[in-house]
Design an enzyme around this catalytic site. Structure first.
Site, PDB file in Angstrom:
ATOM      1  N   ASP A 131      28.603 -43.783  22.041  1.00 16.68           N
ATOM      2  CA  ASP A 131      29.005 -42.465  21.877  1.00 16.68           C
ATOM      3  C   ASP A 131      28.410 -41.623  23.144  1.00 16.68           C
ATOM      4  OD1 ASP A 131      28.992 -39.472  20.570  1.00 16.68           O
ATOM      5  OD2 ASP A 131      29.017 -40.732  18.730  1.00 16.68           O
ATOM      6  N   HIS A 186      27.421 -34.614  20.197  1.00 17.23           N
ATOM      7  CA  HIS A 186      28.106 -35.559  19.405  1.00 17.23           C
ATOM      8  C   HIS A 186      27.105 -36.606  19.007  1.00 17.23           C
ATOM      9  CE1 HIS A 186      31.434 -38.321  18.115  1.00 17.23           C
ATOM     10  NE2 HIS A 186      32.056 -37.210  17.991  1.00 17.23           N
ATOM     11  N   SER A 504      34.378 -38.580  12.918  1.00 20.13           N
ATOM     12  CA  SER A 504      33.275 -38.717  13.805  1.00 20.13           C
ATOM     13  C   SER A 504      31.819 -38.604  12.771  1.00 20.13           C
ATOM     14  CB  SER A 504      33.051 -37.844  14.845  1.00 20.13           C
ATOM     15  OG  SER A 504      33.876 -38.237  15.940  1.00 20.13           O
TER      16      SER A 504
END
Ligand SMILES: *[C@@H]1O[C@H](CO)[C@@H](O)[C@H](O)[C@H]1NC(C)=O
Ligand SMILES: *[C@@H]1O[C@H](CO)[C@@H](O)[C@H](O)[C@H]1NC(C)=O
Ligand SMILES: *[C@@H]1O[C@H](CO)[C@@H](O)[C@H](O)[C@H]1NC(C)=O
Ligand SMILES: *[C@@H]1O[C@H](CO)[C@@H](O)[C@H](O)[C@H]1NC(C)=O
Ligand SMILES: *[C@@H]1O[C@H](CO)[C@@H](O)[C@H](O)[C@H]1NC(C)=O
Length: 715
Positions: A131, A186, A504
């Protein structure tokens, strides 16, 4: 565009350019088994045979040599063509850029304080997160109470500048930037969703107060940073797989993808996940955020667990009270308090001499002072924030997701936005009150989000994708305290826990469930874990009202971790089964490179390997004039009670007949396998439509459910 961008993620498809050379990935299959093999000199040797000028080592970008064989290099078109023809090369494809796609979601899945857990085993599970890196100082990753890393761990902490691991984050590597530190948010969010510690008293400006936790809070995390703020180069993604597999992670979660599906030998994530599977590692990947369009799912390989996104029963809304007393419900995450005061409303066209809407640079700060501006679209709130107005009202871009807004703002369905517009038009002095967001209970949940990518699987129609759906709407989890909350540069707020939506966010939920199952069944194969998740999935709603079957949105259904622990029967799929499947798609010589095995492909005597791959769902194509018939073969393994008898139950629409032979499967021992055939036939069903049905094996305790999907085509 910006608000969608933070929430949701997608692809740009050009190869990275270096003058007239571009970066390509050269995939060579499995690592040779001989000891004397030296990957680096092998890679340079191969390059030297094709390059026209310059030195091979200058053109080599990276070598993959720990878990599979291949390299990335800067090549001209002619060099690429010559490489692609070499017998030791499986495929050559451009390195492109893929993009990134609490408190309540795990409770919604049935995880509460009383949940049965296996903490000692759980602390031996390592979740690999590919990620944007991680924020190591987040409380969600504190190592209080954790012992040293499991003995099997072979990875390292190479997090770079000012990055320290601990007994929770046991591994860190970065392939972009100067450290594995996450400045996007994220990667911190996905890692904490899969395996973050329980942290009490978390909220977003007082909203959704509670305990934030991951699915397997005692598990360890290894972080692999492959994305900068916006893009993730596929040659780096492959490097992360190469390392994560060799480091010894147990599960990989990757919330990254392309916007369109690619053949398996040109899909970096499919290649990495295949070699992970060989080592017993399941990869969970986001389905993509390109929905609700037909065929938008980009994660299509059968050895990957592909996850769609759906809502939980907790939604965030914000209300607006118009001057005429009418209250409208908007879907924005508005953390601002205007204390119930009303302000004048103004249309964007009256606030700009240049343009008619809230596009960047359009609005005149003097005209909008003290006003709430009515914009066409939700991303207009960025411009409204820039010029310092009080607030914004607009139409939603994605009506089933609440995005964080940089100032008091609300966006509405087109129907409610019409109400706003006609109110503004109906009075000389329109006013409105904008209320802070609140939490509501959503009885329709779980509903697959409109943005979640849909099937069918255009690369391999015999495999239904996505596989399942999991929570991915309005998810509160750990965040990077230096990452922005919105695209507005004037919005300087920073938080430790924030809301995000996307596939996600659903992907690490599925990875957490897979890890949870592994703590009770440490020896289960990736296929068995995946099968147990799929065959025990529950019902899900769809809102798009489209004519496509719901299976395209949610696959086998909504993930149910508690049931998945005890599925009764599992569909095992071995590496050999996948190799047979690849034999029906690729040249035999390439399949041998991929498998690292000299065995020839089986003769293709009428056997349709894709249709009969031992997958926990069934799909196929039938050619029909008036009647059709298709047969599937499957094998199930008993993992329930030694002595058990399962009966077949089928659910189908009128005109469709499903025959299961045998109708009853009697098991005498654990791990015993039984094979059965399913024949789906029918007549007078319109061509170019889909038939959807299901098969359930039940012993009175377990229900082992598989969706069936047929595409009817004309002769
Ligand atoms: C390391 O990073 C943290 C978080 O950004 C920061 O607070 C700290 O000052 C940094 N330390 C050094 C030595 O740069
Ligand atoms: C506003 O009202 C006028 C007169 O009542 C009408 O002609 C016009 O179509 C309305 N505009 C909108 C956008 O509703
Ligand atoms: C779907 O939504 C409706 C309300 O819109 C609700 O009654 C129903 O229970 C939901 N179905 C599922 C499977 O949750
Ligand atoms: C299985 O069931 C049969 C018949 O009900 C019984 O005779 C046998 O002892 C059982 N075996 C086990 C291992 O429980
Ligand atoms: C399933 O079908 C195959 C091929 O038609 C056949 O060889 C096999 O015997 C069948 N198996 C069962 C359990 O009926």
């Amino acid at each position: 565009m910006s608000i969608i961008f933070i929430l949701l993620v997608s692809l740009s498809c050009e190869a990275v350019n270096h003058g007239d050379r571009k970066t390509y990935i050269v995939y060579l299959g499995s690592l040779p088994k001989d000891d004397v093999f030296s990957p680096l000199s092998h890679h340079i040797g191969i390059l030297e045979r094709v390059i026209e000028s310059s030195s091979a080592s200058n053109l080599l970008v990276r070598s993959y040599k720990r878990s599979f064989n291949g390299f990335a290099a800067k090549l001209t078109d002619r060099e690429r063509e010559r490489l692609a023809k070499m017998k030791e090369v499986v495929s050559v494809f451009p390195s492109t850029s893929y993009k990134l796609q609490t408190t309540r979601s795990w409770e919604f899945l049935g995880f509460n304080e009383k949940l049965k857990r296996n903490p000692t085993v759980e602390s031996n599970v390592i979740v690999g997160v590919i990620d944007t890196g991680i924020w190591p100082e987040s409380e969600s990753f504190s190592d209080e109470g954790f012992g040293p890393a499991p003995r099997k761990w072979k990875g390292v902490c190479k997090g770079g500048k000012n990055f320290t691991c601990n007994n929770k984050i046991i591994g860190a590597r970065f392939y972009v930037g100067s450290s594995a530190r996450d400045d996007v948010g994220h990667g911190t969010h996905t890692a904490s969703t899969a395996a973050g510690n329980p942290v009490k008293g978390v909220s977003f400006y007082g909203l959704a107060q509670g305990t934030a936790t991951g699915g397997v809070p005692s598990a360890r995390i290894a972080t692999y940073k492959v994305c900068g703020s916006k893009v993730c180069a596929t040659n780096k993604i492959l490097a992360a797989f190469d390392d994560a597999i060799a480091d010894g992670v147990d599960i990989i979660t990757i919330s990254i993808g392309s916007t369109s599906a690619a053949p398996f030998d040109r899909d970096a994530i499919a290649i990495g996940a295949f070699h992970a599977l060989e080592k017993g590692i399941l990869t969970s990947q986001s389905a993509g955020n390109s929905g609700p369009y037909e065929g938008s799912v980009s994660s299509v390989a059968p050895w990957i667990l592909t996850v769609a996104a759906s809502s939980t029963d907790r939604r965030i809304i914000d209300k607006v009270v118009l001057g005429n007393g009418r209250t409208l419900v908007g879907n924005s995450l508005n953390a601002f308090e205007l204390k119930g005061t009303s302000f004048p409303l103004m249309e964007a066209k009256d606030a700009s001499s240049e343009c008619g809407d809230c596009d960047a640079g359009c609005l005149d700060p003097n005209l909008v002072k003290g006003k709430i501006v009515v914009c066409r679209w939700a991303f207009g709130s960025i411009e409204v924030r820039r010029v310092g107005a009080i607030g914004a009202l607009s139409e939603s871009i994605i009506p089933d997701v609440s995005g964080i807004v940089p100032l008091p703002a609300a966006s509405f369905s087109s129907k409610d936005f019409d109400v706003v517009k006609s109110y503004v038009n109906s009075t000389g002095k329109p006013r409105a009150k904008l209320l802070k967001s609140e939490v509501i209970k959503d009885l329709a949940a779980p509903t697959v989000a409109s943005f979640s990518s849909r099937g069918p699987n255009f690369i391999l129609p015999e495999i239904i994708k996505p596989d399942i759906t999991a929570p991915g709407v309005d998810i509160l989890a750990a965040y990077s305290p230096v990452a922005p909350l919105t695209e507005s540069v004037e919005d300087r707020r920073h938080v430790k826990y924030s809301f995000l939506s996307g596939t996600s966010m659903s992907c690490p939920h599925a990875a957490g469930v897979a890890a949870y199952i592994k703590t009770f069944h440490p020896n289960w194969s990736p296929a068995a874990i995946k099968s147990s998740i799929m065959t025990t999935a529950g019902p899900a709603n769809i809102t798009d009202g489209s004519y496509w079957p719901g299976v395209f949105s949610y696959g086998s259904g909504h993930i149910n971790p508690l049931k998945a622990l005890n599925p009764g029967l599992v569909y095992e799929t071995s590496k050999d089964d996948y190799i047979k499947l690849l034999c029906s798609i690729l040249d035999e010589s390439k399949v041998r490179l991929i498998s690292g095995d000299k065995r020839p492909c089986p003769a293709r005597t009428g056997k349709k390997w894709a249709k009969d791959l031992n997958y926990p769902s069934l799909a196929g194509k039938v050619v029909t004039e008036s009647s059709f018939s298709i047969q599937f073969q499957r094998t199930v393994k008993n993992v329930g009670l030694a002595n058990s008898t399962y009966k077949a139950k089928t659910i189908s629409k009128r005109g469709v007949n499903i025959k299961v032979v045998p109708q009853v499967l009697s098991f005498k021992s654990l791990n015993e396998k039984k094979t059965f055939n399913v024949t789906v036939s029918g007549r007078d069903i319109p061509s170019r439509t889909y038939v959807s049905a299901s098969l359930v094996w039940t012993d009175g305790t377990h229900s082992v459910r598989s969706p069936i999907l047929l595409r009817l085509v004309l002769v």
